[in-house]
Design a protein around this motif. Structure first.
Motif, short mmCIF file in Angstrom:
data_model
loop_
_atom_site.label_atom_id
_atom_site.label_comp_id
_atom_site.label_asym_id
_atom_site.label_seq_id
_atom_site.Cartn_x
_atom_site.Cartn_y
_atom_site.Cartn_z
N ILE A 143 -93.68 73.75 -66.52
CA ILE A 143 -94.34 74.24 -67.30
C ILE A 143 -93.77 73.99 -68.60
O ILE A 143 -94.25 73.59 -69.45
N LEU A 144 -92.68 74.97 -68.57
CA LEU A 144 -92.14 75.62 -70.08
C LEU A 144 -91.60 74.13 -70.70
O LEU A 144 -91.67 74.23 -71.59
N ASP A 145 -90.81 73.86 -69.36
CA ASP A 145 -89.48 72.58 -70.27
C ASP A 145 -90.68 71.39 -70.44
O ASP A 145 -90.38 71.30 -71.47
N GLY A 146 -92.67 71.06 -70.24
CA GLY A 146 -92.94 70.24 -70.63
C GLY A 146 -93.25 71.01 -72.45
O GLY A 146 -93.45 70.04 -72.78
N THR A 147 -93.26 72.08 -72.16
CA THR A 147 -93.52 72.02 -73.54
C THR A 147 -92.55 71.89 -74.57
O THR A 147 -92.80 72.88 -76.39
N ALA A 382 -89.52 77.47 -77.48
CA ALA A 382 -90.76 77.18 -76.83
C ALA A 382 -91.86 78.66 -76.35
O ALA A 382 -92.66 78.64 -76.12
N ALA A 383 -90.76 79.64 -75.55
CA ALA A 383 -91.41 80.42 -74.83
C ALA A 383 -92.42 81.33 -75.57
O ALA A 383 -93.80 81.42 -75.64
N ALA A 406 -93.84 84.70 -71.59
CA ALA A 406 -93.19 83.67 -70.28
C ALA A 406 -91.72 84.19 -69.85
O ALA A 406 -91.44 84.20 -71.22
N MET A 407 -91.46 84.73 -69.38
CA MET A 407 -90.60 85.75 -68.75
C MET A 407 -89.10 84.87 -68.55
O MET A 407 -88.90 84.33 -67.32
N SER A 420 -84.57 81.45 -64.75
CA SER A 420 -85.32 81.46 -64.26
C SER A 420 -86.52 81.69 -65.31
O SER A 420 -86.30 82.01 -66.39
N VAL A 421 -87.47 81.59 -64.43
CA VAL A 421 -88.52 81.65 -65.49
C VAL A 421 -89.80 82.12 -65.01
O VAL A 421 -90.67 81.32 -63.36
N GLU A 422 -90.55 83.35 -65.22
CA GLU A 422 -91.11 84.36 -64.25
C GLU A 422 -92.89 83.59 -65.13
O GLU A 422 -92.51 84.76 -66.50
#
Length: 567
Positions: A143-147, A382-383, A406-407, A420-422
């Motif tokens: 999801i984060l990569d999509g932004t 982006a985060a 988005a950590m 890693s994304v949390e």
């Protein structure tokens, strides 16, 4: 996109078939009518666990089937698991009354893991029952990569390729090191085997000659007796019993007495003379063969092998020992020798190969780190904007003041980089933020996911929301409905709802109705037409079917531009 959903003998539903389409598809019904049965049906298609007692009483099994559009990307990924002419992908699940399940993919038997793998590319379920997708770190990363913009896909591809090369070289280096540890012992064995084969100078023709010579030498006495017997039959027995040669000579002399009279008889006499001469010569040759020629008949021309039975037996025994170890034939033994020489060369060059592999692995790891850093830079950029936009969406979805972050953390480099994304959320102001998988309830999770998907550009085409409207109403319901409809304009959304404000926005409306007079109770699912949609909205508003004010309200909810007016 989910085109069709079929359900048979699942809890209250005896048989249901939903034909879905693009946009927002809504499912409504009285509390307890069985809306969550359809949610469970979808979860089964995703490889979810079958609960006990889900088979309708009296039925042998429950069956769920979903027909999906098949993208070229997914077709390539599934490869030979699909028939070449497959146009649509069918996922199916059977659940027996005894709890045993069977899964099918593209009409073929498959494992539950296969359904889970394919289903994750096709459909994502968010609600109180199943929310694995959002709580998986890989999904949050996606999801984060999509932004991060279109270039992120290229960065991901380059990183995955670098990781694949590094893994291949790492495995190659491990193999070479293992090879080096055992190479001395293996080299000794290979050298021994090659000497054993090479000393024999194996040759198919020579081997055949050796076998023939052995057979003749083993039959030497029989050969002599045969030659002596033939010589005796031709020569006779010391003149007492005339032999064939003597009789032929006598016949020739008898024919000579009338020579020159009849040409025909003269021709016969000439043939008898020839036989007499040939017989006499055979007598001498057979006598010589019986005396000493048998040994000469067994002679052979094989380098290094004496023409004696003992020497030939020894050579053949040595050959047979080698053949038994290396395939049973000369051809197989020679092929083994070729492989052994190649292996010998590989072992002898192991140290050079190890050094080369170490250099190549170091270069591949540097490349992987470079691509991982590029991914991290884009994700960090982006985060914060992504989290801020999600918080704005949450404010409009009855979660005002909720915190969302988005950590990013660091991990060992992999195909998706070294991050890693949390997703962290604090549902209420002043509450410490925690991982979404631990903090959010079913309804909150659905709304958080709705907010996230309203911002994100990535994710499967079909999104299913259950409990997204839990604990909300009024303007918040309008906001939730607006987000759902916006998502529907970008793909396909299925929403199970009890709010008329949301249900009125559906491009397609399905209603589930329970008949408690049946034994056992039965639920049916129907697609509603416009007049029926009005009646269903009236029911959802809590009014009687003949309430004219409620019917006007329902029509107002269906009126174009209603959300703009509400805003």
């Amino acid at each position: 996109m989910l085109l069709e959903l079929r359900v048979e003998n699942l809890l209250l539903i005896e048989r249901a078939e939903l034909r879905l389409g693009p946009g927002l598809n809504v499912l409504t019904g009285e509390t307890g009518a069985g809306k969550t049965v359809l949610a469970h049906a979808l979860d089964l298609l995703l490889g979810g666990r079958a609960r006990t007692g889900i088979v309708r009483p009296g039925a042998a099994e429950a069956y769920v089937e979903g027909v999906f559009e098949l993208s070229e990307q997914l077709r390539e990924r599934l490869g030979d698991r699909l028939a070449p002419d497959t146009q649509e992908l069918v996922l199916a699940r059977r659940v027996g009354a005894d709890g045993r399940t069977r899964a099918y993919l593209g009409g073929r038997s498959a494992g539950v893991a296969d359904l889970r793998d394919a289903g994750s590319e096709l459909l994502t379920f968010y609600g109180q029952h199943e929310h694995r997708k959002l709580t998986l770190a890989g999904a949050q990363m996606q999801i984060l990569d999509g932004t991060c913009g279109p270039a992120q896909a290229q960065r991901l591809h380059a990183c995955a390729e670098a990781y694949r090369r590094a893994r291949e070289l790492q495995q190659r280096l491990a193999d070479l090191r293992e090879l080096s540890a055992q190479r001395d012992r293996e080299l000794d064995l290979l050298a021994y085997e090659l000497v054993e084969i090479d000393e024999l100078a194996l040759d198919e023709a020579e081997h055949a000659r050796l076998l023939g010579a052995r057979e003749r030498l083993r039959s030497l006495d029989a050969l002599r007796e045969a030659a002596a017997g033939g010589e005796q039959a031709l020569a006779g027995d010391d003149g007492e019993v005339p032999g064939a040669a003597t009789l032929l000579a006598l016949a020739a002399s008898q024919l000579d007495a009338t020579g020159g009279v009849d040409p025909a008889l003269d021709g016969l006499a000439a043939r008898v003379h020839a036989l007499a001469i040939e017989a006499q010569e055979l007598v001498g040759e057979l006598r010589d063969y019986a005396a000493s020629g048998a040994e000469g008949a067994a002679a052979l021309d094989v380098p290094g092998v004496e023409p004696t039975l003992e020497a030939i037996e020894a050579r053949l025994a040595a050959t047979e020992r080698v053949l038994r170890k290396h395939g049973g034939s000369i051809e197989a033994a020679l092929e083994y020798a070729e492989r052994a020489r190649a292996r010998q060369a590989e072992l002898e060059g192991a140290e050079v190969a190890i050094a080369d592999a170490e250099r190549r692995l170091a270069a591949a790891n540097q490349e992987l780190q470079r691509h991982s850093k590029a991914l991290r830079k884009a994700r960090r950029a982006a985060a914060a904007p992504f989290a801020a936009t999600v918080r704005e969406q949450l404010d409009a979805l009855a979660m005002a003041g909720a915190g969302f972050e988005a950590m990013l953390g660091e991990t060992e480099p992999g195909p998706y980089g070294a991050d890693s994304v949390e997703f962290l959320i604090a549902p209420n102001p002043g509450v410490p933020a925690g991982p979404l998988r631990e903090i959010a309830s079913g309804g909150e999770l659905s709304r958080v996911m709705l907010a996230i998907m309203s911002v994100a550009a990535a994710g499967p085409r079909t999104l299913v929301f259950d409990e997204v409207d839990a604990g909300i109403g009024g303007r918040t319901a309008n906001a939730v409905g607006a987000r759902l409809r916006e998502l529907g304009e970008r793909g396909q959304v299925v929403c199970i709802t009890h709010l008329p404000q949301i249900a009125s926005l559906g491009a397609r409306h399905f209603s589930i109705v329970k008949d408690t007079d049946a034994d056992p109770a039965i639920a049916t699912v129907v697609q509603l037409r416009e007049p029926e949609v009005v009646s269903e909205l009236v029911r959802m508003l809590g009014a009687d079917s003949d309430d004219s004010a409620a019917r006007r309200h329902a029509r107002d909810l269906l009126a174009p531009g209603r959300l703009r007016r509400a805003a």
